[in-house]
Design an enzyme around this catalytic site. Structure first.
Site, PDB file in Angstrom:
ATOM      1  N   GLY A 208       2.846   4.212  -7.999  1.00 26.66           N
ATOM      2  CA  GLY A 208       3.580   4.410  -6.749  1.00 26.66           C
ATOM      3  C   GLY A 208       3.895   3.093  -6.078  1.00 26.66           C
ATOM      4  N   ASN A 209       4.356   3.167  -4.846  1.00 26.06           N
ATOM      5  CA  ASN A 209       4.596   1.941  -4.081  1.00 26.06           C
ATOM      6  C   ASN A 209       4.220   2.202  -2.628  1.00 26.06           C
ATOM      7  OD1 ASN A 209       7.088   2.768  -2.502  1.00 26.06           O
ATOM      8  ND2 ASN A 209       7.759   3.161  -4.604  1.00 26.06           N
ATOM      9  N   ARG A 210       4.326   1.163  -1.804  1.00 24.20           N
ATOM     10  CA  ARG A 210       3.762   1.258  -0.457  1.00 24.20           C
ATOM     11  C   ARG A 210       4.777   1.628   0.613  1.00 24.20           C
ATOM     12  NH1 ARG A 210       0.548  -4.224  -0.108  1.00 24.20           N
ATOM     13  NH2 ARG A 210       0.484  -3.587   2.071  1.00 24.20           N
ATOM     14  N   SER A 211       5.921   2.138   0.220  1.00 24.46           N
ATOM     15  CA  SER A 211       6.916   2.499   1.233  1.00 24.46           C
ATOM     16  C   SER A 211       6.397   3.662   2.088  1.00 24.46           C
ATOM     17  CB  SER A 211       8.224   2.899   0.549  1.00 24.46           C
ATOM     18  OG  SER A 211       9.127   3.356   1.523  1.00 24.46           O
TER      19      SER A 211
END
Ligand SMILES: Cc1cc2nc3c(=O)[nH]c(=O)nc-3n(C[C@H](O)[C@H](O)[C@H](O)COP(=O)(O)O)c2cc1C
Length: 400
Positions: A208-211
């Site tokens: 995933g990513n941190r958005s």
């Protein structure tokens, strides 16, 4: 400075009690609020509550304090009129210019922006009479917030629920800040993507990513306050649904592509603010991947995800559709941004520098909006909604 004057119209729906929360938010944020309920509204919440919470007198009729000519003065002096909840009856009266009580008179005399937050049973909302009244009010410049889907009076569920008062407040705040009577995105359908996609490895793990989704939600809220019909394709966000916005939840990049393509089919603009994973694991393990004694894990093999921004830019669903991308860069921000804009083929690219004070999840942002026409619009460090307003200004210019 005088406090901004807000008229809170309350008509006779079961959701009238939720207007107390809207009233509290308006007064606590420094607005002078005059509540104008209808006689039906007082069956649900009494005049004493409205008067005590607002600190102002409350009347439903034009015949009280006649020497002050309230049927004219209240509307004339208002900076914003918000009717929440707006009944089917109130929408009909407003659309036809009836003036048989204080609220309907006020609606005719107000020259300020007007916001309606309808709430009613799905059948009443979907009735052609109501839909035509809503269309009339929107055509005349009112912001009519789409009702939410959810629990209605009694056992029924469906479209017609009053959106969360905190989110109606957000619309009011933005409409007041813009101060213009004509919402410039009225009649437009815009699609916004938000959040970060998650690419599952097995039932418990993902890439995933941190958005956080906050910039995309700010774009959706701002567009709704400017009168647009908004579809928000939201990947893994944990934020409240913005009022009047149709939220489509998705998980992966592939799901996001499907949802964006579907919504974009009749959209005037698409703003891709989501952080979409470039890659996903080539295989999904149906059972949890286990540690094995004495063995290193298998290397992770990745495959490319679809490039949604490039795809919708190359193959526009409608002539004149405006497409906006976002790019997070760490160095050579403008040069990399220009190259990405050319590669993707979109109309505008919002380039963020990722670094100190500019992290994912913060309330602020700073960016440069690059245009395919060579334009460069710097947006100084500030709230994400300020960047959102600039993006819609640039989109509105290109749509017209
Ligand atoms: C218990 C109850 C709940 C109601 N809820 C709603 C509602 O949510 N939306 C609506 O449009 N009308 C609702 N109505 C009907 C309105 O109260 C009715 O149309 C009334 O004439 C509206 O008057 P007003 O628009 O002047 O406030 C409800 C009526 C009752 C008795």
């Amino acid at each position: 400075m005088d406090k901004p004057k807000v008229v809170l119209g309350v008509s006779g729906g079961i959701a009238a009690y939720k207007a107390c929360e809207l009233l509290r938010r308006l007064t606590e944020s420094g607005h002078d609020v005059r509540v104008v309920p209808t006689a039906s509204a007082l069956h649900f919440v009494g005049a004493a509550t409205w008067s005590a919470l607002s600190g102002n007198p409350v009347s439903t009729e034009v015949w009280d304090a006649v020497h002050e000519v309230p049927h004219v003065r209240i509307g004339q002096h208002a900076d914003l009129v918000v009717v929440a909840p707006a009944t089917a009856d109130m929408l009909a009266k407003a659309a036809h210019g009836l003036a048989d009580d204080l609220l309907t008179n006020t609606l005719l005399t107000a020259r300020c922006p007007v916001v309606f937050a309808p709430a009613m049973h799905t059948e009443m909302w979907e009735h052609p009479a109501t839909q035509e009244n809503v269309a009339t009010l929107r055509r005349r410049g009112a912001v009519v917030i789409e009702p939410a889907v959810g629990r209605l009076t009694g056992v029924d569920t469906g479209k017609g629920r009053l959106p969360d008062p905190a989110e109606i407040f957000e619309i009011c705040r933005r409409v007041l800040a813009r101060g213009v009577r004509e919402p410039d995105l009225a009649g437009r359908h815009v699609v916004v993507s938000a959040g970060g996609t998650r690419e599952p490895l097995d039932p418990v793990r993902f890439l995933g990513n941190r958005s956080s989704g906050k910039q995309g939600y700010a774009l959706a809220r701002t567009a709704a306050a400017r009168g647009a019909r908004v579809t928000l394709v939201a990947a893994n966000t944990h934020l409240p649904d913005p009022a009047g916005v149709d939220v489509v939840p998705v998980g992966t990049a592939v799901q996001m592509r499907e949802a964006v393509l579907k919504a974009a089919a009749d959209a005037d603009a698409v703003v891709m603010a989501a952080a979409v994973a470039d890659f996903r694991p080539s295989e999904y393990a149906a059972g949890k991947i286990k540690k094995k004694d004495g063995q290193e894990p298998e290397p992770l093999v990745l495959v490319r995800n679809p490039d949604i921004l490039a795809e919708i830019s190359a193959d526009r669903a409608r002539a004149g559709q405006v497409i906006v991308g976002f790019a997070a860069e760490t160095d050579d921000v403008l040069a990399n941004g220009r190259a990405k804009l050319a590669r993707k083929g979109c109309d505008l690219l919002v380039v963020n520098e990722v670094g100190e004070r500019k992290t994912f999840g913060s309330e602020e942002n700073e960016a440069v909006v690059l245009g395919a026409d060579g334009s460069e619009t710097p947006v100084p460090y500030g709230p994400k909604e300020a960047l959102a307003e600039t993006v819609w200004d640039l989109v509105a210019d290109r749509m017209s």
